[in-house]
Enzyme design. Structure first.
Site, mmCIF file in Angstrom:
data_model
loop_
_atom_site.group_PDB
_atom_site.id
_atom_site.type_symbol
_atom_site.label_atom_id
_atom_site.label_comp_id
_atom_site.label_asym_id
_atom_site.label_seq_id
_atom_site.Cartn_x
_atom_site.Cartn_y
_atom_site.Cartn_z
ATOM 1 N N ARG A 103 5.860 7.345 -21.646
ATOM 2 C CA ARG A 103 6.800 8.380 -21.363
ATOM 3 C C ARG A 103 7.332 8.647 -22.628
ATOM 4 O O ARG A 103 7.537 10.011 -23.037
ATOM 5 C CB ARG A 103 7.876 7.723 -20.441
ATOM 6 C CG ARG A 103 7.669 7.653 -19.045
ATOM 7 C CD ARG A 103 8.944 7.061 -18.320
ATOM 8 N NE ARG A 103 8.572 7.170 -16.847
ATOM 9 C CZ ARG A 103 8.932 6.133 -16.002
ATOM 10 N NH1 ARG A 103 9.800 5.264 -16.330
ATOM 11 N NH2 ARG A 103 8.561 6.420 -14.610
ATOM 12 N N THR B 140 2.740 3.210 -5.177
ATOM 13 C CA THR B 140 2.212 2.804 -6.427
ATOM 14 C C THR B 140 1.278 1.923 -5.909
ATOM 15 O O THR B 140 0.248 2.098 -6.664
ATOM 16 C CB THR B 140 3.314 1.823 -7.278
ATOM 17 O OG1 THR B 140 3.691 0.875 -6.313
ATOM 18 C CG2 THR B 140 4.455 2.737 -7.615
ATOM 19 N N GLY B 141 1.207 1.171 -4.867
ATOM 20 C CA GLY B 141 0.061 0.223 -4.658
ATOM 21 C C GLY B 141 -1.378 1.375 -4.332
ATOM 22 O O GLY B 141 -2.271 1.249 -4.906
ATOM 23 N N HIS C 283 12.932 -3.506 -18.863
ATOM 24 C CA HIS C 283 12.514 -2.300 -18.086
ATOM 25 C C HIS C 283 13.997 -1.744 -17.626
ATOM 26 O O HIS C 283 14.181 -1.827 -16.274
ATOM 27 C CB HIS C 283 11.597 -2.325 -16.990
ATOM 28 C CG HIS C 283 11.309 -1.181 -16.359
ATOM 29 N ND1 HIS C 283 10.562 -0.080 -17.188
ATOM 30 C CD2 HIS C 283 10.809 -0.786 -15.199
ATOM 31 C CE1 HIS C 283 10.284 0.838 -16.549
ATOM 32 N NE2 HIS C 283 10.586 0.379 -15.100
ATOM 33 N N SER D 173 0.824 -1.324 -0.015
ATOM 34 C CA SER D 173 0.028 -0.074 -0.131
ATOM 35 C C SER D 173 0.786 1.499 -0.083
ATOM 36 O O SER D 173 0.345 2.444 0.471
ATOM 37 C CB SER D 173 -0.920 -0.277 1.018
ATOM 38 O OG SER D 173 -0.153 0.126 2.351
HETATM 39 N N1 LIG Z 1 7.598 -1.739 -13.013
HETATM 40 C C1 LIG Z 1 7.654 -0.544 -12.999
HETATM 41 O O1 LIG Z 1 7.535 0.222 -14.106
HETATM 42 C C2 LIG Z 1 7.684 0.230 -11.808
HETATM 43 C C3 LIG Z 1 8.338 -0.314 -10.611
HETATM 44 N N2 LIG Z 1 8.343 0.271 -9.429
HETATM 45 C C4 LIG Z 1 8.515 -0.725 -8.201
HETATM 46 O O2 LIG Z 1 7.439 -0.908 -7.518
HETATM 47 C C5 LIG Z 1 7.850 -1.174 -6.184
HETATM 48 C C6 LIG Z 1 7.230 -0.326 -5.282
HETATM 49 O O3 LIG Z 1 7.287 1.118 -5.350
HETATM 50 P P1 LIG Z 1 6.532 2.205 -4.378
HETATM 51 O O4 LIG Z 1 5.159 1.786 -4.356
HETATM 52 O O5 LIG Z 1 6.977 3.473 -4.865
HETATM 53 O O6 LIG Z 1 7.244 1.958 -2.967
HETATM 54 P P2 LIG Z 1 6.886 2.082 -1.766
HETATM 55 O O7 LIG Z 1 8.133 2.303 -0.677
HETATM 56 O O8 LIG Z 1 6.163 3.425 -1.537
HETATM 57 O O9 LIG Z 1 5.968 0.882 -1.111
HETATM 58 C C7 LIG Z 1 6.256 -0.217 -0.988
HETATM 59 C C8 LIG Z 1 5.441 -0.992 -0.305
HETATM 60 O O10 LIG Z 1 6.138 -2.375 0.204
HETATM 61 C C9 LIG Z 1 6.199 -2.763 1.434
HETATM 62 N N3 LIG Z 1 7.461 -3.499 1.857
HETATM 63 C C10 LIG Z 1 8.246 -2.768 1.860
HETATM 64 N N4 LIG Z 1 9.251 -4.017 2.277
HETATM 65 C C11 LIG Z 1 8.546 -5.190 2.648
HETATM 66 C C12 LIG Z 1 9.005 -6.252 3.080
HETATM 67 N N5 LIG Z 1 9.966 -6.518 3.635
HETATM 68 N N6 LIG Z 1 7.634 -7.147 3.193
HETATM 69 C C13 LIG Z 1 6.566 -6.771 2.830
HETATM 70 N N7 LIG Z 1 6.431 -5.724 2.202
HETATM 71 C C14 LIG Z 1 7.197 -4.803 2.306
HETATM 72 C C15 LIG Z 1 5.769 -1.654 2.178
HETATM 73 O O11 LIG Z 1 5.028 -1.731 3.418
HETATM 74 C C16 LIG Z 1 5.409 -0.490 1.236
HETATM 75 O O12 LIG Z 1 4.054 -0.339 1.395
HETATM 76 C C17 LIG Z 1 9.588 -0.716 -6.031
HETATM 77 O O13 LIG Z 1 10.346 -2.154 -6.185
HETATM 78 C C18 LIG Z 1 9.745 0.014 -7.168
HETATM 79 O O14 LIG Z 1 10.947 -0.080 -7.697
HETATM 80 C C19 LIG Z 1 7.942 1.467 -9.142
HETATM 81 C C20 LIG Z 1 7.429 2.246 -10.461
HETATM 82 C C21 LIG Z 1 7.448 1.666 -11.514
HETATM 83 O O1 LIG Z 2 12.803 3.927 -11.988
HETATM 84 C C1 LIG Z 2 12.439 3.314 -10.836
HETATM 85 O O2 LIG Z 2 13.105 2.863 -10.048
HETATM 86 C C2 LIG Z 2 11.097 2.973 -10.903
HETATM 87 C C3 LIG Z 2 10.762 2.708 -12.136
HETATM 88 O O3 LIG Z 2 10.692 1.403 -12.847
HETATM 89 C C4 LIG Z 2 10.200 3.624 -13.163
HETATM 90 O O4 LIG Z 2 9.720 4.723 -12.689
HETATM 91 O O5 LIG Z 2 10.145 3.214 -14.429
#
Ligand SMILES: NC(=O)C1=CN([C@@H]2O[C@H](COP(=O)(O)OP(=O)(O)OC[C@H]3O[C@@H](n4cnc5c(N)ncnc54)[C@H](O)[C@@H]3O)[C@@H](O)[C@H]2O)C=CC1
Ligand SMILES: O=C([O-])CC(=O)C(=O)O
Length: 313
Positions: free
Chosen positions: A154, A14-15, A178, A11
């Site tokens: 993008r 991103t979530g 990616h 949550s």
């Molecule tokens: N594929 C894509 O295009 C993208 C991927 N991402 C990735 O998505 C992921 C999440 O990004 P955000 O939501 O911004 O991060 P965030 O830090 O805001 O949220 C991550 C959530 O994961 C949970 N978490 C953290 N450590 C944990 C653990 N040990 N066990 C269980 N839950 C845990 C936290 O409670 C937190 O709510 C990152 O790995 C980020 O790099 C982000 C943007 C784009």
């Molecule tokens: O750049 C990052 O770490 C998160 C991501 O994958 C993106 O925004 O494309």
């Protein structure tokens, strides 16, 4: 018609943003799950989103939970839990930590929703999608990663800005992993059908390709802490919408290749047709030699990260 159900694991930025966007479209009832730390912030976010529904004229339920039992019988589950990179880090630097997190989440997800479609966001997303596939025991069509919708968005944004045209009229296709090796396919990029190569010079196109490849890092550096979330969340919801509504949209997504695009046994970004079964099919394009080479290079980078996964696979 019974209401559809989307569960979102993690949550964080991103979530919770994906929950808000999906709810604002009235797409499904939503369960926002986070098992890390206190449940209070997740409850606060779910309550806040619920209170936007009367204003946005949507009648969906948003539930916060730290118990996977609440995800039971989800149609779609998004995995966003895990750590995000900091300035100076690559996505691959997250692999060890995030593998454990996504695999643990997957075991719980499949226990309660054996028929769901899983969309993976956690980085490094190509390898994490592979890890989730292995941990799930699902057929590969039901495990999909998100990268291409975001990378293409993008690219479209930068093209629209350069040409001062409506972004909705710009199409594109970014394939591959990616990361820095992603492959924007210029031949398939147009403004209302007019190839972008007819509208801008090569140097401008090269600048846009480079900015697209670094699009995630550009935002990581600007934010200082955490990474992009509005566009990534919108991208996941776009995919979920095609699955929930059985729309057969053709979108770039991270899918399992079994010989398509001359690659086998890896997850990587390619054009797919998405419907209620997940990846209904992979849309194979005839790549030029140069494009195929760039795609192969990207596949090698993804394979190296997949090979670095801990041996639970
Ligand atoms: N594929 C894509 O295009 C993208 C991927 N991402 C990735 O998505 C992921 C999440 O990004 P955000 O939501 O911004 O991060 P965030 O830090 O805001 O949220 C991550 C959530 O994961 C949970 N978490 C953290 N450590 C944990 C653990 N040990 N066990 C269980 N839950 C845990 C936290 O409670 C937190 O709510 C990152 O790995 C980020 O790099 C982000 C943007 C784009
Ligand atoms: O750049 C990052 O770490 C998160 C991501 O994958 C993106 O925004 O494309």
């Amino acid at each position: 018609m019974t209401k559809k159900k989307i569960s979102i694991v993690g949550s964080g930025f991103t979530g919770s943003t994906a929950a808000f966007i999906a709810a604002s479209k009235g797409l499904a009832d939503i369960v926002l799950v986070d098992t890390y730390g206190s449940l209070d912030p997740t409850t606060g976010k779910a309550l806040d989103i619920m209170q936007a529904m009367p204003i946005l004229h949507q009648n969906v339920d948003i539930k916060a939970s730290n118990d996977y039992a609440d995800t039971k019988d989800s149609d779609v589950v998004m995995i966003t839990s895990g750590i995000a990179r900091k300035p100076g880090m690559t996505r691959d630097d997250l692999v060890q930590t995030n593998q454990g997190i996504v695999e643990a989440a997957t075991k719980e997800i499949v226990k309660y929703s054996p028929n769901c479609i899983i969309i993976v966001l956690t980085n490094p997303v190509d390898a994490m999608t592979y890890a989730v596939y292995k941990a799930s025991g699902f057929e590969p069509n039901r495990v999909i990663g998100q990268s291409g919708v975001l990378d293409t968005a993008r690219f479209r944004t930068f093209v629209a800005q350069a040409l001062n045209v409506a972004v909705t009229d710009v199409t594109g296709f970014v394939l591959g992993g990616h990361g820095d090796t992603m492959v924007p396919l210029i031949r398939y990029s147009s403004v209302s059908g007019v190839p972008i190569a007819d509208l801008m010079d090569e140097a401008t196109i090269d600048t846009i390709i480079e900015r697209t490849r670094n699009g995630g890092a550009e935002i990581v550096n600007l934010l200082g802490t955490g990474s992009a979330y509005y566009a990534p969340a919108a991208a996941m919801v776009d995919m979920a919408e095609s699955i929930i509504n059985d729309s057969n949209r053709v979108l770039p997504a991270i899918a399992y290749l079994n010989g398509e695009f001359k690659q086998e046994g890896i997850y990587i970004g390619v054009p797919v047709k998405l419907n209620k079964d997940g990846v209904e099919s992979i849309v194979e394009l005839q790549l030029t030699d140069e494009e195929q080479q760039a795609f192969n290079k990207s596949a090698e980078a993804v394979k190296a990260t997949i090979q670095s996964l801990k041996s639970s696979n």
